[in-house]
Each structure stands twice: as structure tokens, then as C-alpha cells.
Design a protein around this motif. Structure first.
Motif, PDB file in Angstrom:
ATOM      1  N   ASN A  31       0.822  -1.211   0.000  1.00 37.94           N
ATOM      2  CA  ASN A  31       0.000   0.000   0.000  1.00 37.94           C
ATOM      3  C   ASN A  31       0.851   1.254   0.000  1.00 37.94           C
ATOM      4  O   ASN A  31       1.819   1.364   0.754  1.00 37.94           O
ATOM      5  N   MET A  32       0.452   2.209  -0.834  1.00 40.17           N
ATOM      6  CA  MET A  32       1.103   3.522  -0.812  1.00 40.17           C
ATOM      7  C   MET A  32       0.031   4.594  -0.948  1.00 40.17           C
ATOM      8  O   MET A  32      -1.013   4.375  -1.569  1.00 40.17           O
ATOM      9  N   PHE A  33       0.318   5.747  -0.342  1.00 37.10           N
ATOM     10  CA  PHE A  33      -0.684   6.808  -0.214  1.00 37.10           C
ATOM     11  C   PHE A  33      -0.058   8.157  -0.516  1.00 37.10           C
ATOM     12  O   PHE A  33       1.120   8.393  -0.210  1.00 37.10           O
ATOM     13  N   TRP A  34      -0.880   9.081  -1.004  1.00 36.50           N
ATOM     14  CA  TRP A  34      -0.521  10.490  -1.085  1.00 36.50           C
ATOM     15  C   TRP A  34      -1.549  11.316  -0.323  1.00 36.50           C
ATOM     16  O   TRP A  34      -2.756  11.206  -0.563  1.00 36.50           O
ATOM     17  N   TYR A  35      -1.032  12.123   0.626  1.00 39.28           N
ATOM     18  CA  TYR A  35      -1.855  13.060   1.386  1.00 39.28           C
ATOM     19  C   TYR A  35      -1.343  14.469   1.137  1.00 39.28           C
ATOM     20  O   TYR A  35      -0.169  14.679   0.853  1.00 39.28           O
ATOM     21  N   ARG A  36      -2.252  15.448   1.322  1.00 43.34           N
ATOM     22  CA  ARG A  36      -1.770  16.817   1.425  1.00 43.34           C
ATOM     23  C   ARG A  36      -2.187  17.355   2.791  1.00 43.34           C
ATOM     24  O   ARG A  36      -3.235  16.970   3.344  1.00 43.34           O
ATOM     25  N   GLN A  37      -1.287  18.186   3.343  1.00 44.32           N
ATOM     26  CA  GLN A  37      -1.502  18.712   4.681  1.00 44.32           C
ATOM     27  C   GLN A  37      -1.583  20.220   4.624  1.00 44.32           C
ATOM     28  O   GLN A  37      -0.643  20.892   4.152  1.00 44.32           O
ATOM     29  N   ASP A  38      -2.685  20.770   5.098  1.00 40.35           N
ATOM     30  CA  ASP A  38      -2.894  22.213   5.147  1.00 40.35           C
ATOM     31  C   ASP A  38      -3.292  22.600   6.566  1.00 40.35           C
ATOM     32  O   ASP A  38      -4.022  21.859   7.240  1.00 40.35           O
ATOM     33  N   PRO A  39      -2.853  23.765   7.037  1.00 39.66           N
ATOM     34  CA  PRO A  39      -3.153  24.185   8.416  1.00 39.66           C
ATOM     35  C   PRO A  39      -4.649  24.160   8.700  1.00 39.66           C
ATOM     36  O   PRO A  39      -5.450  24.682   7.939  1.00 39.66           O
ATOM     37  N   LEU A  41      -6.675  21.797   8.522  1.00 37.85           N
ATOM     38  CA  LEU A  41      -7.433  20.788   7.769  1.00 37.85           C
ATOM     39  C   LEU A  41      -6.885  19.379   7.968  1.00 37.85           C
ATOM     40  O   LEU A  41      -7.461  18.415   7.467  1.00 37.85           O
ATOM     41  N   GLY A  42      -5.794  19.248   8.662  1.00 36.42           N
ATOM     42  CA  GLY A  42      -5.216  17.920   8.866  1.00 36.42           C
ATOM     43  C   GLY A  42      -4.639  17.360   7.580  1.00 36.42           C
ATOM     44  O   GLY A  42      -4.205  18.096   6.697  1.00 36.42           O
ATOM     45  N   LEU A  43      -4.652  16.037   7.494  1.00 38.71           N
ATOM     46  CA  LEU A  43      -4.152  15.352   6.305  1.00 38.71           C
ATOM     47  C   LEU A  43      -5.347  14.862   5.489  1.00 38.71           C
ATOM     48  O   LEU A  43      -6.234  14.195   6.016  1.00 38.71           O
ATOM     49  N   ARG A  44      -5.351  15.194   4.219  1.00 38.61           N
ATOM     50  CA  ARG A  44      -6.443  14.765   3.341  1.00 38.61           C
ATOM     51  C   ARG A  44      -5.893  13.836   2.269  1.00 38.61           C
ATOM     52  O   ARG A  44      -4.903  14.140   1.617  1.00 38.61           O
ATOM     53  N   LEU A  45      -6.590  12.713   2.075  1.00 45.99           N
ATOM     54  CA  LEU A  45      -6.127  11.671   1.169  1.00 45.99           C
ATOM     55  C   LEU A  45      -6.428  12.051  -0.276  1.00 45.99           C
ATOM     56  O   LEU A  45      -7.572  12.325  -0.641  1.00 45.99           O
ATOM     57  N   ILE A  46      -5.387  12.021  -1.122  1.00 42.55           N
ATOM     58  CA  ILE A  46      -5.541  12.368  -2.530  1.00 42.55           C
ATOM     59  C   ILE A  46      -5.777  11.103  -3.351  1.00 42.55           C
ATOM     60  O   ILE A  46      -6.758  10.968  -4.066  1.00 42.55           O
ATOM     61  N   TYR A  47      -4.836  10.177  -3.264  1.00 43.01           N
ATOM     62  CA  TYR A  47      -4.915   8.895  -3.968  1.00 43.01           C
ATOM     63  C   TYR A  47      -4.223   7.843  -3.124  1.00 43.01           C
ATOM     64  O   TYR A  47      -3.344   8.156  -2.333  1.00 43.01           O
TER      65      TYR A  47
ATOM     66  N   SER B  95     -13.660  -2.104   6.133  1.00 42.77           N
ATOM     67  CA  SER B  95     -13.153  -2.879   5.003  1.00 42.77           C
ATOM     68  C   SER B  95     -12.442  -2.011   3.974  1.00 42.77           C
ATOM     69  O   SER B  95     -12.531  -2.250   2.774  1.00 42.77           O
ATOM     70  N   SER B  96     -11.750  -1.004   4.442  1.00 41.03           N
ATOM     71  CA  SER B  96     -11.133  -0.078   3.498  1.00 41.03           C
ATOM     72  C   SER B  96      -9.695   0.205   3.896  1.00 41.03           C
ATOM     73  O   SER B  96      -9.324   0.137   5.060  1.00 41.03           O
ATOM     74  N   TYR B  97      -8.885   0.503   2.902  1.00 40.10           N
ATOM     75  CA  TYR B  97      -7.534   0.953   3.175  1.00 40.10           C
ATOM     76  C   TYR B  97      -7.482   2.462   3.404  1.00 40.10           C
ATOM     77  O   TYR B  97      -6.434   3.000   3.694  1.00 40.10           O
ATOM     78  N   LYS B  98      -8.614   3.140   3.234  1.00 40.88           N
ATOM     79  CA  LYS B  98      -8.607   4.599   3.324  1.00 40.88           C
ATOM     80  C   LYS B  98      -8.556   5.031   4.784  1.00 40.88           C
ATOM     81  O   LYS B  98      -9.517   4.846   5.528  1.00 40.88           O
ATOM     82  N   LEU B  99      -7.440   5.623   5.166  1.00 42.59           N
ATOM     83  CA  LEU B  99      -7.269   6.133   6.523  1.00 42.59           C
ATOM     84  C   LEU B  99      -7.602   7.612   6.505  1.00 42.59           C
ATOM     85  O   LEU B  99      -6.927   8.396   5.833  1.00 42.59           O
ATOM     86  N   ILE B 100      -8.641   8.004   7.250  1.00 45.25           N
ATOM     87  CA  ILE B 100      -9.116   9.386   7.267  1.00 45.25           C
ATOM     88  C   ILE B 100      -8.609  10.056   8.534  1.00 45.25           C
ATOM     89  O   ILE B 100      -8.890   9.594   9.642  1.00 45.25           O
TER      90      ILE B 100
END
Lengths: 116, 111
Positions: A31-39, A41-47, B95-100
Motif C-alpha cells: 500500500n502507498m498513499f498520497w496526502y496533502r496537509q494544510d493548516p 485541515l489535517g491530512l487529506r487523502l488524494i490517492y 473494510s477499506s484501506y482509506k485512513l481518514i
């Protein structure tokens, strides 16, 4: 030791440029993730990607695309950079673990992107 | 979509005082994780909670997961200057890999 490496710590680009952010992990994580972090707003998942050539949209995919040609590398692409994409970009990786457990994320040091 | 809210946004305490941050989700979470980000650094995993009502301790840090699995808290006893940073909760959709991630609580400690 676990390592997630992002190619640039700071990046300055002009509006309309195509921007590539690279991330490499040496842990053989699926698994790999891209987040963006803005003051504020925390971390928001892009893809995110759970396998080579597999990708899924996160919560804010608009204006971004990704590429995962090899297991260890996950690239974030801004097709035409805009000023509202100025942000800290964080890459992360993890092993997949059977539900309901989820493996912890290992983050890279981040890329601070400024779009002028 | 699912939202994870955290309060307070900032907390400024005197060294030795206690600190608590709260995390609330609009939907039930399969589990919850907590991360700490030092100033200028990246988020680092602290702990994961899975069971309803679960309580875990790490030295001066106490983590709780609510009975309904929709809220969580992190309590630090007798803060130290080394506790400075932003604390994030993060929850998985079923059931998701999406970590919020929550919006984070920034802790400042006066020596």
C-alpha cells in the motif's frame, strides 16, 4: 530501518506547469498513499494504491493523477499546477493487514510545494 | 463522506499540566490510530485501538476508544516539553484501506 523517501523537500513551480512528486519506499509495502496537509485541515487523502498499477481515488483527487509502475515507487502528478495546490505533500506506505486490523502508515518527510 | 473531527485545535499548557484531545467520527470506525507530528517533522504512528471501549497506555499517554467506536481520546499526564507537536487521530472506513485523518490538535508546552 524503515524508509520512505520523497524526492524533494521544497519545490517552487509556476501556474500551469506539470509537476511530478516522487516517493520511494524500501519496505516492500503493497500500500502507498498520497496526502496533502494544510493548516487546520489535517491530512487529506488524494490517492492511494494497493498494488502495482492499481490506484483508487481518495477524498480530493481533482487536479491530480498518480502512477505506480513499480512496487516501491508511487508518483503524484499535477497535470497543470494551480496556486490552490500550494501545500505540504506527504507520501506514506503500509503493509496490507487482514480486516479489521490495518497496518500503521510510515510517512516520508514531505514535499512543501509552492505554486506561484 | 465520513468526517473525523478533533478538538481542540490548539492547546497551550504549562509543563506538568495534563492535556487531552478528543476525536469524533460521523460514522462507526473499524479501528482508530493516533499519530504525533513534531514541528517540522512528519507524522509518526503512536498506537492503534480496535475494540469497543478499549483503553491502552504508553507511559504518560492514555488512549481510549469509545463504546460505540465513533470517538476516541488521548490524555497526557504531566506534560513535558518533549510532548510538543500535533496529535492526529485517524480512522478507517470499514473494510477499506482509506485512513481518514482528523484535523489535529497542536500542543504547546510552556517550560
Amino acid at each position: 530501518d524503515v524508509k520512505v523517501t520523497q524526492s524533494s523537500r521544497y519545490l517552487v513551480k509556476r501556474t500551469g506547469e506539470k509537476v511530478f512528486l516522487e516517493c520511494v519506499q524500501d519496505m516492500d509495502h503493497e500500500n502507498m498513499f498520497w496526502y496533502r496537509q494544510d493548516p487546520g485541515l489535517g491530512l487529506r487523502l488524494i490517492y492511494f494504491s494497493y498494488d502495482v498499477k492499481m490506484k483508487e481515488k481518495g477524498d480530493i483527487p481533482e487536479g491530480y493523477s498518480v502512477s505506480r509502475e513499480k512496487k516501491e515507487r508511487f508518483s503524484l502528478i499535477l497535470e497543470s499546477a494551480s496556486t490552490n495546490q500550494t501545500s505540504m505533500y506527504l507520501c506514506a506506505s503500509s503493509f496490507p493487514v487482514q480486516f479489521p486490523l490495518n497496518e500503521k502508515l510510515f510517512f516520508g518527510s514531505g514535499t512543501q510545494l509552492s505554486v506561484l | 463522506g465520513q468526517q473525523v473531527m478533533q478538538i481542540p485545535q490548539y492547546q497551550h499548557v504549562q509543563e506538568g499540566e495534563d492535556f487531552t484531545t478528543y476525536c469524533n467520527s460521523s460514522t462507526t470506525l473499524s479501528n482508530i490510530q493516533w499519530y504525533k507530528q513534531r514541528p517540522g517533522g512528519h507524522p509518526v504512528f503512536l498506537i492503534q485501538l480496535v475494540k469497543s471501549g478499549e483503553v491502552k497506555k504508553q507511559k504518560r499517554l492514555t488512549f481510549q476508544f469509545g463504546e460505540a467506536k465513533k470517538n476516541s481520546s488521548l490524555h497526557i499526564t504531566a506534560t513535558q516539553t518533549t510532548d510538543v507537536g500535533t496529535y492526529f487521530c485517524a480512522g478507517f472506513r470499514d473494510s477499506s484501506y482509506k485512513l481518514i485523518f482528523g484535523s489535529g490538535t497542536r500542543l504547546l508546552v510552556r517550560p
